[in-house]
Design a protein around this motif. Sequence first.
Motif, PDB file in Angstrom:
ATOM      1  N   GLY A  54       0.810  -1.207   0.000  1.00  0.00           N
ATOM      2  CA  GLY A  54       0.000   0.000   0.000  1.00  0.00           C
ATOM      3  C   GLY A  54       0.842   1.255   0.000  1.00  0.00           C
ATOM      4  O   GLY A  54       2.070   1.202  -0.087  1.00  0.00           O
ATOM      5  N   ALA A  55       0.175   2.383   0.093  1.00  0.00           N
ATOM      6  CA  ALA A  55       0.818   3.685   0.022  1.00  0.00           C
ATOM      7  C   ALA A  55       0.800   4.360   1.386  1.00  0.00           C
ATOM      8  O   ALA A  55      -0.134   4.188   2.174  1.00  0.00           O
ATOM      9  N   LEU A  56       1.856   5.143   1.638  1.00  0.00           N
ATOM     10  CA  LEU A  56       1.956   5.943   2.848  1.00  0.00           C
ATOM     11  C   LEU A  56       1.560   7.383   2.557  1.00  0.00           C
ATOM     12  O   LEU A  56       1.928   7.942   1.511  1.00  0.00           O
ATOM     13  N   TYR A 103      -4.274   0.454  -2.111  1.00  0.00           N
ATOM     14  CA  TYR A 103      -4.743   1.767  -2.591  1.00  0.00           C
ATOM     15  C   TYR A 103      -4.790   1.821  -4.119  1.00  0.00           C
ATOM     16  O   TYR A 103      -3.867   1.391  -4.798  1.00  0.00           O
ATOM     17  N   ARG A 104      -5.895   2.362  -4.656  1.00  0.00           N
ATOM     18  CA  ARG A 104      -6.036   2.561  -6.101  1.00  0.00           C
ATOM     19  C   ARG A 104      -6.988   3.722  -6.372  1.00  0.00           C
ATOM     20  O   ARG A 104      -8.065   3.801  -5.793  1.00  0.00           O
ATOM     21  N   ASP A 105      -6.547   4.600  -7.252  1.00  0.00           N
ATOM     22  CA  ASP A 105      -7.420   5.646  -7.800  1.00  0.00           C
ATOM     23  C   ASP A 105      -8.116   6.464  -6.727  1.00  0.00           C
ATOM     24  O   ASP A 105      -9.315   6.741  -6.793  1.00  0.00           O
ATOM     25  N   PRO A 109      -9.714   0.599  -0.385  1.00  0.00           N
ATOM     26  CA  PRO A 109     -10.755  -0.425  -0.220  1.00  0.00           C
ATOM     27  C   PRO A 109     -10.613  -1.252   1.049  1.00  0.00           C
ATOM     28  O   PRO A 109     -11.581  -1.886   1.476  1.00  0.00           O
ATOM     29  N   TYR A 110      -9.422  -1.247   1.666  1.00  0.00           N
ATOM     30  CA  TYR A 110      -9.207  -2.022   2.885  1.00  0.00           C
ATOM     31  C   TYR A 110      -8.941  -1.126   4.082  1.00  0.00           C
ATOM     32  O   TYR A 110      -8.424  -1.591   5.105  1.00  0.00           O
ATOM     33  N   SER A 175       3.468   9.820  -9.047  1.00  0.00           N
ATOM     34  CA  SER A 175       2.708  10.416 -10.140  1.00  0.00           C
ATOM     35  C   SER A 175       1.591   9.524 -10.656  1.00  0.00           C
ATOM     36  O   SER A 175       0.900   9.882 -11.605  1.00  0.00           O
ATOM     37  N   ARG A 176       1.395   8.352 -10.024  1.00  0.00           N
ATOM     38  CA  ARG A 176       0.337   7.443 -10.456  1.00  0.00           C
ATOM     39  C   ARG A 176      -0.538   7.083  -9.271  1.00  0.00           C
ATOM     40  O   ARG A 176      -0.103   7.113  -8.122  1.00  0.00           O
ATOM     41  N   GLU A 177      -1.764   6.697  -9.556  1.00  0.00           N
ATOM     42  CA  GLU A 177      -2.718   6.345  -8.514  1.00  0.00           C
ATOM     43  C   GLU A 177      -2.987   4.845  -8.469  1.00  0.00           C
ATOM     44  O   GLU A 177      -3.963   4.392  -7.881  1.00  0.00           O
ATOM     45  N   VAL A 178      -2.113   4.078  -9.120  1.00  0.00           N
ATOM     46  CA  VAL A 178      -2.167   2.621  -9.081  1.00  0.00           C
ATOM     47  C   VAL A 178      -0.749   2.103  -8.871  1.00  0.00           C
ATOM     48  O   VAL A 178       0.226   2.766  -9.230  1.00  0.00           O
ATOM     49  N   PRO A 179      -0.610   0.899  -8.296  1.00  0.00           N
ATOM     50  CA  PRO A 179       0.725   0.330  -8.118  1.00  0.00           C
ATOM     51  C   PRO A 179       1.257  -0.270  -9.410  1.00  0.00           C
ATOM     52  O   PRO A 179       0.487  -0.678 -10.286  1.00  0.00           O
ATOM     53  N   ILE A 180       2.574  -0.321  -9.497  1.00  0.00           N
ATOM     54  CA  ILE A 180       3.238  -0.996 -10.604  1.00  0.00           C
ATOM     55  C   ILE A 180       4.042  -2.165 -10.053  1.00  0.00           C
ATOM     56  O   ILE A 180       4.346  -2.222  -8.863  1.00  0.00           O
ATOM     57  N   SER A 181       4.364  -3.104 -10.927  1.00  0.00           N
ATOM     58  CA  SER A 181       5.159  -4.251 -10.495  1.00  0.00           C
ATOM     59  C   SER A 181       6.129  -4.659 -11.588  1.00  0.00           C
ATOM     60  O   SER A 181       5.919  -4.376 -12.776  1.00  0.00           O
TER      61      SER A 181
END
Length: 254
Positions: A54-56, A103-105, A109-110, A175-181
């Motif tokens: 997730g994001a901080l 976290y997304r967009d 959700p959790y 700069s993005r609102e979704v994770p990358i892998s």
Amino acid sequence: MRNSRLWMTSRPALLSAVVTLALTSASVAAADDAPGPFAVTAVAGATAQSLRVGALFSADRADGLAGGHFCTASVVHSPRRDLIVTAAHCVDGDGDLVFAPGYRDGRAPYGVWKVDRRYLPDGWAKGQDEDSDIAFASVGELDGKRIEDVVGGNRFVAGVATGATAVTVVGYPASREVPISCTNRPRPHSRTQQRIHCPEFTGGTSGSPWINGDRQVVGVLGGHERGGSTPDVSYSVVLGAEAAELYRDAAGGP
């Protein structure tokens, strides 16, 4: 530096759109290593594994998350089921923080979980030693539940040889609102640092877990140059005795 706070300027702050890279530019993983191809970065799917990452955010962004994340963290298993791991340079300030797994967009959700206590190694706390750029934090209960009971947790493992297996790195560019892998095999940078080639891991991806095929966290993006000074090569502290002791302190503390 992969922390995207404004005063961190050595790491590019903006991420160009992640595009599908030509497979000719990447080697394909062996079947017993990890799913291929290697060294290709893409948006991470919403899976049982990725939602543990997730994001901080600063706590003052808890009611308006969009565009406010600055680092990445992930849930790791602990007896109290309340522990996240990230880079030390992400959590060494005084401000209150919150963590949003999956976290997304602009959505959590959790849930949004308040960081209660932070655990930094002496090497970082006393001198910001890049070989100690790892930290743990506990998060408080939310609606009577602990975070690991909601999203699960990967196991934190120190002492794994660099490059023993491929790993998947999952993180949140600022700069993005979704994770990358991206999946690849780490290589030694020095006795105390390891590196991985994965394109487009820019500001905000500090703290991203390096997860092997056994769902073990064997690296955390940070360390040398606070994670790297170019978007295509990332670093992690080699997780050794100091990291193992720090985990024991964080997992078994009051």
